[in-house]
Each structure stands twice: as structure tokens, then as C-alpha cells.
Design an enzyme around this catalytic site. Structure first.
Site, short mmCIF file in Angstrom:
data_model
loop_
_atom_site.label_atom_id
_atom_site.label_comp_id
_atom_site.label_asym_id
_atom_site.label_seq_id
_atom_site.Cartn_x
_atom_site.Cartn_y
_atom_site.Cartn_z
N GLU A 86 0.81 -1.36 0.08
CA GLU A 86 0.02 0.19 -0.04
C GLU A 86 0.88 1.19 -0.03
O GLU A 86 0.53 2.11 -0.69
CB GLU A 86 -0.84 -0.14 1.22
CG GLU A 86 -2.07 -1.22 1.02
CD GLU A 86 -1.48 -2.47 1.49
OE1 GLU A 86 -0.40 -2.82 2.14
OE2 GLU A 86 -2.22 -3.44 1.18
N HIS A 155 -11.19 -5.38 8.37
CA HIS A 155 -11.68 -5.07 7.18
C HIS A 155 -13.14 -4.15 7.63
O HIS A 155 -13.83 -4.10 6.38
CB HIS A 155 -12.44 -6.52 6.84
CG HIS A 155 -11.33 -7.37 5.99
ND1 HIS A 155 -10.38 -8.05 6.90
CD2 HIS A 155 -11.15 -7.76 4.72
CE1 HIS A 155 -9.59 -8.74 5.96
NE2 HIS A 155 -9.87 -8.47 4.95
#
Lengths: 360, 387
Positions: A86, A155
Site C-alpha cells: 500500500e 476489514h
């Protein structure tokens, strides 16, 4: 709108492009996800410097399929997969934006954006400032966020406060299908970096929206601006629910139930956390005299805290009761089977409405 | 790009040199070193070169250009350290001892190529052509980087470690997508190679086959931590092969070797052979910054050992022996260096004139209503102060 698909990628025939365009014109229910996908496709068509990349966004079309079909239609140079890193994705986007591109990148899930935090806080947010405006970074970081989908740990975070706290970033979060389209187009066209929070639980929600008409309006400059413009999602007179993203639909349900009980709740969808529309929020609270801020994120040191502070600074003399909050608890986001106890619910919102010191 | 395509690309370039892809990616067995510390040209079999890793000597004109920049760089380092002691600069991380690396990093590039420096790379930025006072703006305590990165193709000097390597990758990627042949040199130190972004940047550059030279100045210290505690790797340059790119080691105090190695790296990158990793062995002769005390973590003897390998004296001796340092050439080079030093002295001795109201500019393309309110509040405070 006309599409240049067949020119950009000879592998897609004009007939396919026409079929896709026709499907979009028919006034069928459109999902939130499809609106985002269409916004990305239209942005790629409108502006050659737009590039999309991230983990699994190419061949697969993203784990939520938001980039579905874009690589096939626009080619691997416009929408492509990256290595699984990321910070690398955000850092590379910074460099591409420095050199004339408009990157639109995807962080696969809210909590998976944390490895990129240094790039976002130290560079995405500051490059324009550090260079006296000479190196603006027009880029969008899309982050699927929040709960309500039974996601496992890491999540379901509502991480908007980290970004809203960082000067130099704009923070958008749409709550309707039309806003999903319009706000993403605006984010991509913005000269400032935008962290674009997509409420996961809304991806499959449907509304009757004519995306083609919306696109035409947007491109003609006739669509109403959303940046810094809170939306009155439901007009009311007794109290204001100030909310955003995934909590807007919950507040709408709560307002509906309250109306049956004779209480008229106004629902304000703030749309863009940064820049924040103090004016619209304060106008509503001055009118109703009561307010509750509703958000999924844990409440301590949150966007909800900020909104409460701003409201009382501006509306103190109009308030009949303290401004209250309904937020997630100050705990790590719970496991799928337990998330319902944490998320702001219609019942919890209505209980809180009852606490607004109504006269007997 | 598929795995086969990556392998194919490596085979194509190694074939050009008549060596295996492995021998192309692995650094030469020995560090590339053309000049001895006393300035003598080493015999060809002692230069560290080998098939596929050949380094022809740079031309005298090129060496003289680099030497001039080197002399200016040394002068600037020492001038700035003096300005810090006099309280005219807030802080200065000197590259004293590393100037040969600095000069080569900038001079290997051609017009349109980009440089991504760190805070210790002021001499490289200066050599890239940025005006002296603009280079030093941030070190006098200003809020911005001082120069227009797009005007010079030079990124702001990065303070966080290795984050800028990814930006370098992005600049190269954007150029490649537009079909431009831009090459990017991305600089960092040995300590920075421990950061995660170092890994991510090298990996991204290799996967997308981008023309980026990762130039590591191994100056043996990250503030106080010696290289031995930074990495157990016997060589940083060998990390290249792990990413599928070529690596090379070079004597970082040997200007001639640096010019040869960096020029070849830029050419290979521009020809589409992907990124390269170059590790230059050098030494940070002074403390990390004026705020640091290097006597707490290293011995004088070690510093003295490296003083004998000084990059300026080395090339000077060579050029002198080659008859290139005529009286006139030396005078011109000195004059140039003194002129830059004077520009810095004159500039730094004037107080920066910064309007605090400017702090609200350039945070966004236009001020948010909240920032406009805060700016007005500060303006009001300032007006009352002045009244």
C-alpha cells in the site's frame, strides 16, 4: 454520453460499447457500486491523464468489482494491478501526480491503508504546501470502509478521523447512488488530494438513477457541487440528525419511525467531512434546536466529536438540549456475529432522541 | 509484464554484453575503483571492471566539469557549516566527504531527467542547477522547499527516509506511460535501506521496468548507528538481484569511477533495461548535523582514516598530474566556488521576510471557510501587535 471506447481499445467493439451505453440509459435501478464504476469509466474517457491502479483492480476488477471491466475497456496502461504494497501504491501515485497524471488508487480495505499512512500524511497532504503550490497532487485514494457487511477483523474500520485530522487532505464519503457518481467525478477532477471513503455496506444498494443523464449534467457543469455542501436528506423540524456515509441510511430509517411517533427529524448528510459545511449544519440546528451526531466510528476523538464541538460553538443559544452522539463504542471493531451491538442502530438513535430534554 | 517477459528482458540486455543474466544483475566481484587515494590511475586489472561491467574513463572535459562542481560543493558545505555556527542557518546536514557522490548523481543526468534528493544532498541539488539560496531555503527555517521542482526537475529534498524513492518511481512511470525517455536518479543513504519503502520502491521499479537509478550513499552511519547494526548484508548492491535488477558497487570517494558508473547506469536505464541499484562506499566526515555530537559514537582514528581517502584531493592530484589544472583553470574553478559561497553568505545574512499569514496559503487549491476564518484571526492579532 458518447464513448470513445473503441478508439482507446480496439479489442472492444463499437457494438459492445453501444450496448453498455444503452443499458445505462434505461431507468433501471442502479447499484452504488455500478455508479462508482461508471464514474471511473467516464473519468478515464474524459481525461487521458487519469490512471487507476491498486491491488486486484485490473483483471479481477477489484475485490468489490468497482473497477470491473476497466482494464479490458481502457487497456492495461490506464487501469492496472500493482504489487501488494500500500505504501508503494500511494508513493508511486504521488510521483505520477507530480508528473502530470491524475491517479485514482484503491486501498483494498480500510485497515489495509495503514501501511500507506506515512505517504499520505507526510507527502500526499503536504506536497502542495511544501512547494508553495508548485506541485499540487490531484489524486484520489479510494477506501472501502466501515462495517455492516459481516467482515472479519481489519476489514471494517471507520478510519476517516485520521485523514480528516490531516491538513491538506479532502475527505469525501457519499451515501447515495447519485452522490457516489457525482462525488467521485468531483474528487477525480479536484486539484487537491481526496481520500474517498466508500461505505462497503452500500455497494449493493440500489436506487433509480439515470447515470447517463447525471454524467451529461456533470460534464456540462450543470450538476450541483457536492464538495463542502451538506445535503438535507430529509427535512424535519424537531431535531437534526447530523451524519455521513454508512449511517445516513440508518438515520433515514430512524426518522421514518420517529415520524410515525409524531417526531419530525431532519437528516443532514454532510457528504464531505473536509471541507466541512458549517453553515448548513448550523442552519439546521438553529431551526430545530436539538441535534444528534451519528457515525459508525468509535466516538472518542472522532469526526463526531468535532461536529458536536462546532455545533455548540455556533448554535449554543438555539439549543434546547446538549448535542448528543450515537457512535461506535471505544473498542476494536467487533467480530461479524457481534458487530450489531456496536453499530449505531435505529433503536439506539431513537433512544437518544428521547434524551433530548423534550418538554412534558 | 509476465515472469517470462522479465526474464526475456534480462537475457536481451545480458546478451548485449555476452554474459549471463545473473552476471549482468550481480555487481562486479570487486568495487569499481579507478583512482587510488593518492590520485594514481589504477592498473586496468585492478579497477574492479570485468566483462559486462566495463567502464571507459570519462573524458578530460567531463572530469573538469565534475571537478569544478566538486570544489564548489566542498566550499558550500564548509560555508554552510560556518553559517550555522554564526546562527545564520538553523541546521545543516553536511555532505562533507561525500561530495563526489553528490556531483556524479546530478551530472550523470541529461536535460529533462529528474533527481530525488534527501536532506543531505544539497550539493547534488546545487549541481543540478538550483540557485544556491533556493537550495538552502528550508535549512534557514523557512516553511517551504525554496525551489520550483518542475523548473529544475528536482524534487524537494526529502526529510522522511526513503519515501521519496517511491515518488521517483511514480515520476518515471508517468513518463514511461507518455512515451518519454526520462531517467530518474533516486538518492538515499545506508540507514534508509532498512525502511520498508526502500523495498517497495525497488520492487515497483523492477516490476514496471522503470528507468530509475537507486543511488545509495553508504556513508557508514545513520546518525549514530553504524552500518554493522543497520544491516548484516555484506553488500547493499547485491540486493538488486533480489528484485530482478542490476547492481554495482563503486568507490564513493572516487569521482572518476562514480562518473563512469552513473553515466553507464543512466544509459542502460534510458535504453529500457529497467532500474539499477548503485551503492557508493563513502564516509560522512562530520556529525549528522550541527545538533549532533559524533564523538559519542566513533573514534577520531576512524575519521582520520577516511580523511586520507578524501574525494577532492584524489581527483585534484590526478588532474594535476594529467596537466589539466592550469593556473587559469584553477583560478576559474576557485572563483566560481567563492562566488557561490558569497551568494550564500550575503543571502543568509539577510533576515528572511516571511508573512505568517502565508501559512494558510497552498494547503489546498483554495482555502476552506474554516482556514479563511483562522487566517483572519491571525491577521487581526498581527494588526493589533503592529498597532
Amino acid at each position: 454520453m458518447t464513448t470513445t471506447t473503441s478508439r482507446v481499445n480496439p479489442n472492444v467493439s463499437d457494438a459492445t460499447a453501444r450496448a453498455a451505453a444503452k443499458a445505462a440509459t434505461e431507468n433501471q435501478p442502479v447499484t452504488f457500486g455500478k455508479a462508482l464504476n461508471t464514474a471511473l469509466a467516464d473519468a478515464l474517457t474524459a481525461e487521458q491523464s487519469v490512471v487507476i491502479f491498486g491491488e486486484d483492480v485490473g483483471t479481477l476488477g477489484g475485490v468489490f468489482r468497482i473497477t470491473d471491466g476497466l482494464t479490458a475497456r481502457f487497456g492495461n496502461e490506464r487501469c492496472f494491478d500493482t504489487p501488494l504494497a500500500e505504501s508503494g501504491i500511494v508513493g508511486m501515485a504521488v510521483g505520477m501526480a507530480m508528473n502530470g497524471m491524475r491517479p485514482v488508487i484503491e486501498m483494498q480495505f480500510d485497515a489495509f491503508a495503514y501501511p500507506a499512512f506515512e505517504q499520505i500524511a507526510s507527502h500526499v497532504a503536504k506536497m502542495r504546501n511544501r512547494t508553495q503550490g508548485r506541485l499540487p497532487l490531484p489524486m484520489v485514494i479510494r477506501i472501502p470502509y466501515a462495517g455492516g457487511v459481516g467482515g472479519v477483523e481489519h476489514h471494517c474500520d471507520s478510519s476517516e478521523a485520521y485523514y480528516a485530522h490531516t491538513p491538506g487532505l479532502k475527505v469525501f464519503t457519499p451515501a447515495t447512488v447519485a452522490d457516489a457518481y457525482l462525488m467521485l467525478r468531483e474528487a477525480i477532477d479536484s486539484e487537491d488530494p481526496v481520500v474517498f471513503f466508500e461505505p462497503k455496506k452500500l455497494y449493493w444498494s440500489k436506487e433509480q438513477v439515470n447515470l447517463e443523464e447525471l454524467a451529461a449534467q456533470y460534464e456540462a457543469g450543470k450538476a450541483a457541487e457536492t464538495e463542502g455542501k451538506a445535503r438535507i436528506a430529509r427535512a424535519g423540524s424537531d431535531a437534526t440528525l447530523i451524519t455521513y456515509g454508512p449511517s445516513v441510511s440508518t438515520c433515514m430509517q430512524a426518522a421514518k419511525v420517529a415520524a410515525e411517533e409524531g417526531i419530525s427529524l431532519e437528516v443532514i448528510d454532510i457528504r464531505t467531512i473536509v471541507p466541512f459545511d458549517d453553515e448548513s449544519v448550523a442552519a439546521s440546528v438553529r431551526k430545530t434546536g436539538r441535534a444528534i451526531v451519528v457515525a459508525e466510528a468509535q466516538g472518542f476523538a472522532s469526526v463526531a466529536s468535532e461536529i458536536v464541538a462546532r455545533v455548540q460553538e455556533r448554535c449554543f443559544h438555539s439549543l434546547a438540549a446538549p448535542v448528543l452522539r450515537v457512535t461506535g463504542f471505544d473498542i476494536p471493531f467487533p467480530a461479524p456475529t457481534l458487530e450489531k451491538y456496536n453499530l449505531p442502530s435505529v433503536e439506539r438513535i431513537l433512544d437518544t432522541v428521547d434524551q433530548l430534554q423534550w418538554e412534558a | 509484464m509476465s515472469t517470462d517477459a522479465h526474464a526475456g528482458r534480462m537475457t536481451e540486455v545480458s546478451d548485449k554484453f555476452g554474459i549471463t543474466p545473473e552476471d549482468y544483475m550481480l555487481p562486479a566481484r570487486h568495487m569499481i575503483n579507478l583512482l587510488d587515494p593518492d590520485g594514481t590511475l589504477r592498473p586496468q586489472d585492478k579497477q574492479g571492471t570485468e566483462p559486462g561491467h566495463e567502464y571507459p574513463l570519462p573524458s578530460p572535459a567531463r572530469l573538469m566539469e565534475a571537478y569544478s562542481a566538486l570544489v564548489t560543493g566542498r566550499r558550500v558545505n564548509d560555508q554552510n557549516s560556518a553559517l550555522v555556527r554564526q546562527g545564520r542557518m538553523a541546521v545543516y546536514p553536511s555532505s562533507h566527504g561525500q561530495e563526489a557522490c553528490q556531483v556524479a548523481a546530478a551530472l550523470c543526468l541529461e536535460e529533462g531527467d529528474w533527481l530525488f534528493p534527501t536532506y543531505r544532498d544539497t550539493v547534488a541539488v546545487l549541481t543540478k542547477g538550483v540557485a544556491p539560496m533556493e537550495v538552502m531555503t528550508s535549512f534557514r527555517g523557512e516553511w517551504h522547499c525554496g525551489y520550483d521542482p518542475k523548473a529544475y526537475n528536482c524534487a524537494p529534498m526529502a526529510t522522511p527516509l526513503t519515501t521519496q524513492l517511491l515518488h521517483a518511481v511514480g515520476v518515471a512511470h508517468a513518463a514511461k506511460l507518455r512515451g518519454e525517455d526520462t531517467v530518474v536518479v533516486a538518492m538515499c543513504g545506508d540507514g534508509a535501506t532498512s525502511e520498508g519503502d526502500f523495498h517497495e520502491a525497488l520492487n515497483f521499479a523492477a516490476v514496471f521496468n522503470l528507468p530509475v537509478i537507486f543511488f545509495v550513499q553508504n556513508n557508514k552511519y545513520a546518525i549514530s548507528v553504524p552500518f554493522s547494526q543497520q544491516s548484516a548484508a555484506p553488500s547493499l548492491a547485491h540486493k538488486a538481484v533480489g528484485y530482478g535488477m542490476a547492481g554495482e558497487r563503486v568507490d564513493g570517494n572516487d569521482l572518476m569511477a562514480l562518473m563512469a558508473v552513473m553515466t553507464r547506469a543512466v544509459r542502460l536505464a534510458r535504453e529500457g533495461n529497467g532500474p539499477l541499484l548503485v551503492e557508493a562506499h563513502t564516509y560522512r566526515m562530520q556529525a549528522h548535523t550541527n545538533a549532533d555530537d559524533d564523538k559519542r559514537y566513533r573514534e577520531d582514528a576512524e575519521v582520520a582514516e577516511w580523511k586520507a581517502k578524501d574525494p577532492v584531493i584524489r581527483i585534484q592530484s590526478y588532474l594535476d598530474d594529467a596537466g589539466l589544472l592550469t593556473e587559469q583553470a584553477t583560478a576559474e574553478i576557485t572563483e566560481k566556488a567563492e562566488a557561490v559561497a558569497k551568494t550564500l553568505r550575503d543571502g543568509m545574512n539577510q533576515d528572511a521576510d516571511t508573512d505568517p499569514r502565508e501559512l494558510f496559503e497552498h494547503v489546498y487549491s483554495s482555502k476552506t471557510p474554516q482556514m479563511a476564518e483562522q487566517q483572519a484571526m491571525l491577521a487581526d492579532e498581527l494588526a493589533r501587535e503592529e498597532a
